[in-house]
Design a protein around this motif. Structure first.
Motif, PDB file in Angstrom:
ATOM      1  N   LEU A  69      -9.974  75.741  92.894  1.00 12.54           N
ATOM      2  CA  LEU A  69     -11.371  75.328  92.732  1.00 12.54           C
ATOM      3  C   LEU A  69     -11.533  73.959  92.065  1.00 12.54           C
ATOM      4  CD1 LEU A  69     -14.255  76.087  93.366  1.00 12.54           C
ATOM      5  CD2 LEU A  69     -14.325  77.435  91.260  1.00 12.54           C
ATOM      6  N   PRO A  70     -10.844  73.677  90.956  1.00 16.26           N
ATOM      7  CA  PRO A  70     -11.007  72.342  90.355  1.00 16.26           C
ATOM      8  C   PRO A  70     -10.629  71.200  91.313  1.00 16.26           C
ATOM      9  CG  PRO A  70      -9.938  73.824  88.806  1.00 16.26           C
ATOM     10  CD  PRO A  70      -9.994  74.541  90.129  1.00 16.26           C
ATOM     11  N   ALA A  71      -9.546  71.374  92.053  1.00 14.30           N
ATOM     12  CA  ALA A  71      -9.124  70.342  93.010  1.00 14.30           C
ATOM     13  C   ALA A  71     -10.130  70.215  94.152  1.00 14.30           C
ATOM     14  CB  ALA A  71      -7.739  70.662  93.560  1.00 14.30           C
ATOM     15  N   ALA A  72     -10.702  71.335  94.585  1.00 16.73           N
ATOM     16  CA  ALA A  72     -11.691  71.306  95.661  1.00 16.73           C
ATOM     17  C   ALA A  72     -12.951  70.566  95.213  1.00 16.73           C
ATOM     18  CB  ALA A  72     -12.042  72.724  96.102  1.00 16.73           C
ATOM     19  N   ILE A  73     -13.389  70.832  93.994  1.00 15.78           N
ATOM     20  CA  ILE A  73     -14.580  70.152  93.465  1.00 15.78           C
ATOM     21  C   ILE A  73     -14.304  68.658  93.339  1.00 15.78           C
ATOM     22  CG2 ILE A  73     -16.098  69.932  91.462  1.00 15.78           C
ATOM     23  CD1 ILE A  73     -15.679  72.986  91.023  1.00 15.78           C
ATOM     24  N   LYS A  74     -13.145  68.320  92.829  1.00 21.22           N
ATOM     25  CA  LYS A  74     -12.774  66.913  92.676  1.00 21.22           C
ATOM     26  C   LYS A  74     -12.740  66.209  94.037  1.00 21.22           C
ATOM     27  CE  LYS A  74      -9.218  63.917  90.761  1.00 21.22           C
ATOM     28  NZ  LYS A  74      -7.911  63.839  90.108  1.00 21.22           N
ATOM     29  N   GLU A  75     -12.156  66.878  95.038  1.00 21.54           N
ATOM     30  CA  GLU A  75     -12.102  66.310  96.386  1.00 21.54           C
ATOM     31  C   GLU A  75     -13.506  66.112  96.953  1.00 21.54           C
ATOM     32  OE1 GLU A  75     -10.333  67.395 100.822  1.00 21.54           O
ATOM     33  OE2 GLU A  75      -9.562  68.486  99.080  1.00 21.54           O
ATOM     34  N   TYR A  76     -14.363  67.101  96.771  1.00 21.35           N
ATOM     35  CA  TYR A  76     -15.743  67.041  97.248  1.00 21.35           C
ATOM     36  C   TYR A  76     -16.506  65.895  96.586  1.00 21.35           C
ATOM     37  CZ  TYR A  76     -20.695  68.364  97.466  1.00 21.35           C
ATOM     38  OH  TYR A  76     -22.064  68.350  97.610  1.00 21.35           O
ATOM     39  N   VAL A  77     -16.424  65.798  95.260  1.00 23.37           N
ATOM     40  CA  VAL A  77     -17.128  64.744  94.517  1.00 23.37           C
ATOM     41  C   VAL A  77     -16.627  63.370  94.965  1.00 23.37           C
ATOM     42  CG1 VAL A  77     -17.416  63.714  92.221  1.00 23.37           C
ATOM     43  CG2 VAL A  77     -17.712  66.180  92.527  1.00 23.37           C
ATOM     44  N   GLY A  78     -15.314  63.212  95.116  1.00 25.59           N
ATOM     45  CA  GLY A  78     -14.742  61.947  95.560  1.00 25.59           C
ATOM     46  C   GLY A  78     -15.178  61.576  96.967  1.00 25.59           C
ATOM     47  N   LEU A  79     -15.217  62.557  97.833  1.00 24.46           N
ATOM     48  CA  LEU A  79     -15.634  62.324  99.220  1.00 24.46           C
ATOM     49  C   LEU A  79     -17.092  61.878  99.305  1.00 24.46           C
ATOM     50  CD1 LEU A  79     -14.616  62.768 102.237  1.00 24.46           C
ATOM     51  CD2 LEU A  79     -15.863  64.909 102.101  1.00 24.46           C
ATOM     52  N   ILE A  80     -17.969  62.562  98.597  1.00 22.66           N
ATOM     53  CA  ILE A  80     -19.392  62.216  98.606  1.00 22.66           C
ATOM     54  C   ILE A  80     -19.610  60.849  97.974  1.00 22.66           C
ATOM     55  CG2 ILE A  80     -21.686  62.856  97.747  1.00 22.66           C
ATOM     56  CD1 ILE A  80     -20.643  64.605 100.079  1.00 22.66           C
ATOM     57  N   GLU A  81     -18.893  60.572  96.894  1.00 21.87           N
ATOM     58  CA  GLU A  81     -19.034  59.277  96.234  1.00 21.87           C
ATOM     59  C   GLU A  81     -18.557  58.146  97.156  1.00 21.87           C
ATOM     60  OE1 GLU A  81     -18.149  57.203  91.901  1.00 21.87           O
ATOM     61  OE2 GLU A  81     -17.083  59.027  92.454  1.00 21.87           O
ATOM     62  N   ARG A  82     -17.448  58.373  97.837  1.00 20.01           N
ATOM     63  CA  ARG A  82     -16.897  57.356  98.740  1.00 20.01           C
ATOM     64  C   ARG A  82     -17.795  57.143  99.966  1.00 20.01           C
ATOM     65  NH1 ARG A  82     -12.369  59.680  99.475  1.00 20.01           N
ATOM     66  NH2 ARG A  82     -12.727  60.555 101.530  1.00 20.01           N
ATOM     67  N   GLU A  83     -18.287  58.224 100.539  1.00 17.76           N
ATOM     68  CA  GLU A  83     -19.055  58.138 101.784  1.00 17.76           C
ATOM     69  C   GLU A  83     -20.527  57.801 101.573  1.00 17.76           C
ATOM     70  OE1 GLU A  83     -17.708  58.244 104.862  1.00 17.76           O
ATOM     71  OE2 GLU A  83     -15.755  58.466 103.900  1.00 17.76           O
ATOM     72  N   GLY A 119     -21.892  56.997  98.221  1.00 15.75           N
ATOM     73  CA  GLY A 119     -22.149  56.213  97.020  1.00 15.75           C
ATOM     74  C   GLY A 119     -22.896  56.987  95.945  1.00 15.75           C
ATOM     75  N   VAL A 120     -22.870  58.305  96.014  1.00 16.20           N
ATOM     76  CA  VAL A 120     -23.584  59.158  95.060  1.00 16.20           C
ATOM     77  C   VAL A 120     -22.564  59.913  94.220  1.00 16.20           C
ATOM     78  CG1 VAL A 120     -25.184  61.093  94.820  1.00 16.20           C
ATOM     79  CG2 VAL A 120     -25.498  59.449  96.670  1.00 16.20           C
ATOM     80  N   LYS A 121     -22.736  59.865  92.911  1.00 18.63           N
ATOM     81  CA  LYS A 121     -21.838  60.589  92.003  1.00 18.63           C
ATOM     82  C   LYS A 121     -22.472  61.938  91.683  1.00 18.63           C
ATOM     83  CE  LYS A 121     -18.493  60.765  88.819  1.00 18.63           C
ATOM     84  NZ  LYS A 121     -17.195  61.224  89.174  1.00 18.63           N
ATOM     85  N   LEU A 122     -21.828  63.006  92.119  1.00 21.69           N
ATOM     86  CA  LEU A 122     -22.346  64.354  91.910  1.00 21.69           C
ATOM     87  C   LEU A 122     -21.616  65.046  90.763  1.00 21.69           C
ATOM     88  CD1 LEU A 122     -22.520  65.623  95.603  1.00 21.69           C
ATOM     89  CD2 LEU A 122     -24.392  64.764  94.208  1.00 21.69           C
ATOM     90  N   SER A 123     -22.292  66.012  90.172  1.00 22.82           N
ATOM     91  CA  SER A 123     -21.688  66.905  89.172  1.00 22.82           C
ATOM     92  C   SER A 123     -22.047  68.337  89.541  1.00 22.82           C
ATOM     93  CB  SER A 123     -22.220  66.586  87.775  1.00 22.82           C
ATOM     94  OG  SER A 123     -21.892  65.287  87.398  1.00 22.82           O
ATOM     95  N   PRO A 124     -21.415  68.857  90.597  1.00 22.38           N
ATOM     96  CA  PRO A 124     -21.795  70.196  91.059  1.00 22.38           C
ATOM     97  C   PRO A 124     -21.390  71.295  90.081  1.00 22.38           C
ATOM     98  CG  PRO A 124     -19.868  69.423  92.242  1.00 22.38           C
ATOM     99  CD  PRO A 124     -20.329  68.287  91.375  1.00 22.38           C
ATOM    100  N   ASN A 125     -22.202  72.327  90.043  1.00 22.74           N
ATOM    101  CA  ASN A 125     -21.925  73.512  89.237  1.00 22.74           C
ATOM    102  C   ASN A 125     -21.464  74.604  90.198  1.00 22.74           C
ATOM    103  OD1 ASN A 125     -21.857  75.502  87.256  1.00 22.74           O
ATOM    104  ND2 ASN A 125     -24.014  75.978  87.513  1.00 22.74           N
TER     105      ASN A 125
END
Length: 144
Positions: A64-78, A80-86
């Motif tokens: 789960l931590p790696a999946a969240i990190k991958e998701y946040v990085g992907l959204i930020e890269r694609e 330009g939005v920095k997310l903090s999902p719960n």
């Protein structure tokens, strides 16, 4: 006609049993991580609950931590939005996914009003529905 339906159901059941073997493979944690990332992208919500089979709880917790990190990085890269999902794992073991899901995850948001079913069974049914005409043509060629 009934024989055809029975044969197609048997094919679907056999495919499901082979999918269950995937959940026992060494690449299954990586697959779960990718299914979680894909589900987070599709569900597009900040507060998400993940459901899995009881036997997959430890594996989902570990990826789960790696999946969240991958998701946040992907959204930020694609985007330009920095997310903090719960993102949390369902704590109620009575609501775990059944064995008939063959593995995978289901993600929910807004108190279950939004659901992304990313189980192996749902993916099998999707592919089966899409390929049913081709499967029928291969198994039961029309005689001219």
């Amino acid at each position: 006609m009934k024989v055809r339906d029975d044969l197609l159901k048997a094919l679907l059941e056999e495919s499901g049993q082979k999918l269950a073997m995937v959940a026992k493979g060494q690449n299954y944690p990586h697959l779960l991580q990718k299914l979680i990332v894909q589900g987070l992208i599709k569900i597009e919500e900040n507060d998400v609950t993940i459901y899995c089979r009881g036997e997959d709880v430890a594996t989902v917790k570990s990826v789960l931590p790696a999946a969240i990190k991958e998701y946040v990085g992907l959204i930020e890269r694609e985007a330009g939005v920095k997310l903090s999902p719960n993102v949390t794992l369902n704590a109620d073991r009575a609501k775990d996914l059944p064995e008939s899901s063959y593995g995978g995850v289901s993600l929910t948001a807004i108190e279950g009003k939004i659901v992304c079913d990313n189980t192996m069974a749902s993916r099998l049914n999707l592919v089966y529905s899409e390929l049913l005409p081709s499967i029928r043509a291969l198994l039961f060629p029309e005689e001219d």
